[in-house]
Design a protein around this motif. Structure first.
Motif, mmCIF file in Angstrom:
data_model
loop_
_atom_site.group_PDB
_atom_site.id
_atom_site.type_symbol
_atom_site.label_atom_id
_atom_site.label_comp_id
_atom_site.label_asym_id
_atom_site.label_seq_id
_atom_site.Cartn_x
_atom_site.Cartn_y
_atom_site.Cartn_z
ATOM 1 N N ALA A 1 -0.266 -2.397 20.873
ATOM 2 C CA ALA A 1 0.203 -1.984 19.555
ATOM 3 C C ALA A 1 -0.434 -0.672 19.109
ATOM 4 C CB ALA A 1 -0.086 -3.087 18.543
ATOM 5 N N MET A 2 -1.676 -0.443 19.503
ATOM 6 C CA MET A 2 -2.402 0.751 19.079
ATOM 7 C C MET A 2 -2.104 1.971 19.941
ATOM 8 S SD MET A 2 -6.090 -1.133 18.532
ATOM 9 C CE MET A 2 -6.971 0.428 18.377
ATOM 10 N N ALA A 3 -1.700 1.765 21.194
ATOM 11 C CA ALA A 3 -1.702 2.832 22.191
ATOM 12 C C ALA A 3 -0.890 4.079 21.823
ATOM 13 C CB ALA A 3 -1.240 2.274 23.545
ATOM 14 N N PRO A 4 0.419 3.972 21.497
ATOM 15 C CA PRO A 4 1.180 5.216 21.273
ATOM 16 C C PRO A 4 0.585 6.105 20.189
ATOM 17 C CG PRO A 4 2.652 3.342 21.531
ATOM 18 C CD PRO A 4 1.269 2.780 21.419
ATOM 19 N N LEU A 5 0.281 5.529 19.029
ATOM 20 C CA LEU A 5 -0.279 6.325 17.938
ATOM 21 C C LEU A 5 -1.685 6.804 18.290
ATOM 22 C CD1 LEU A 5 0.426 7.375 15.149
ATOM 23 C CD2 LEU A 5 -0.571 5.300 14.166
#
Length: 387
Positions: free
Chosen positions: A20-24
């Motif tokens: 959930a955190m990776a792209p941003l």
């Protein structure tokens, strides 16, 4: 709830949060580099491509041997890739893109494998409720992740979100080994029907996953432009999307509280159609209250799609193929998101944000119709074969 299920919930959270955190997080880690946001977007894209490639390739192997060690190794490799990125920020772009790809690909089988373990920890009657609980956990994690990434990146360090993701993935790689090992589920027919053919038979369900994720991409990526068109501050996009995720979590809880009429296949199609209708409302209702109402309703129905498509796949395929099938569905959902993102970008260059959303909804309805026809034909063939 039992100790095993609480441990499973901890494993699920520590493995989902880095995703959930990776792209941003990748975007913020490159914000102050010479290439800036352009490099961050490329890294985020490489991460998603890694997930799409890794999920079916690694997920298809989960049914061939012990599952837990494979999941642990994949999560550990992803943790190492996450942890390396903040320390090599000045490396050439191909190196960074390769690490981002590895961070997405290595643990890509874990969502399907961990879900398969959950369905074997509970009785068959409790599976719908367990999958509803999983959806609730997923949506709460996705709702909290953007704010946590922004806070860490701006208040601590640009690479702090990636380091936290590395620590969580490493923790998941250790905790997953403490879960019960799913039993080997090989049947006498497994030598006749190959795993590839078995997995392919679930393609109508995979289509519903692609349709759901395509609508999610349309809503997320066009929302800032729609707010500008309505003369609403773009900063409202974050709380609106968080509300969408929390509404989806609430919808998952409601689905798990009772038994709903109709087959899970029919329920999935109804939820998809309702979600599409709610996104149409976003383009019609005036001002931010109208946008918020449409998104909240769409979030509630999206959770129904998420639960019922997992139940549909579980009914359609033999138990030995569940872990691999969940991974394939995860990859197809990511592909649907990516294609819808590309369509939204092109549509925004040619038309208004409202038209872009309506175009995305129209494509999703078409995919849903194809899935419905395929489901109907497969049921008819099964009945004729029984006769």
């Amino acid at each position: 709830m039992s100790r095993k299920l609480l441990l499973w919930a901890l494993v699920a959270f520590t493995s989902k949060a880095p995703v959930a955190m990776a792209p941003l997080a990748l975007v913020f880690s490159s914000r102050q580099s010479p290439a800036g946001y352009s490099l961050g977007a490329s890294l985020a894209s490489a991460y998603v491509v890694g997930e799409v490639v890794g999920a079916p390739l690694l997920g298809s192997r989960l049914s061939r041997s012990r599952m837990k060690p494979q999941l642990s190794v994949g999560l550990l490799a992803g943790a190492l890739a996450f942890g390396a990125l903040p320390f090599v920020r000045s490396a050439p772009a191909p190196v960074l893109i390769g690490l981002a790809f590895l961070a997405g690909a290595a643990p890509a089988a874990s969502p399907g494998g961990i879900r398969a373990i959950l369905t074997r920890l509970v009785t068959d009657e409790s599976v719908p409720r367990a999958l509803s609980a999983e959806t609730t956990l997923t949506q709460i994690t996705w709702a909290a992740a953007p704010g946590l990434v922004v806070l860490l990146a701006l208040q601590v360090h640009a690479g702090a979100p990636l380091m936290l993701g590395a620590l969580l993935a490493a923790a998941a790689s250790i905790l997953v080994l403490r879960l019960p090992e799913p039993p080997e589920l090989e049947s006498a027919t497994s030598a006749v029907a190959s795993m590839t053919r078995t997995l392919f038979s679930g393609w109508p369900v995979y289509l519903t996953s692609a349709a759901s994720m395509a609508m999610l991409a349309t809503a997320e990526l066009v929302l800032p432009a729609l707010l500008e068109e309505r003369q609403v501050a773009v900063g409202w996009s974050a709380p609106l999307l968080a509300g969408f995720a929390l509404a989806s979590a609430a919808g998952a809880v409601c689905y798990g509280l009772r038994t709903w009429p109709g087959s899970v296949q029919a329920q999935s199609l109804v939820f998809l159609t309702a979600m599409a209708g709610c996104l149409v409302l976003v383009t019609v209702l005036p001002g931010m209250p109208g946008i918020a109402a449409g998104l909240l309703l769409a979030g509630i129905f999206q959770s129904g799609v998420m639960v019922t498509r997992n139940l549909s796949l579980r009914e359609r395929l033999p138990a030995r193929a569940h872990a691999a099938a969940y991974s394939v569905m995860y990859a197809v959902g990511g592909l649907g998101y990516s294609l819808a993102a590309s369509f939204s970008a092109m549509a925004l260059n040619l038309a208004s944000p409202s038209a872009a959303i309506l175009g995305g909804v129209a494509i999703t309805v078409l995919i849903t119709a194809v899935s419905a026809i395929a489901e109907r034909n497969s049921v008819g063939n099964a009945i004729r074969g029984f006769r």
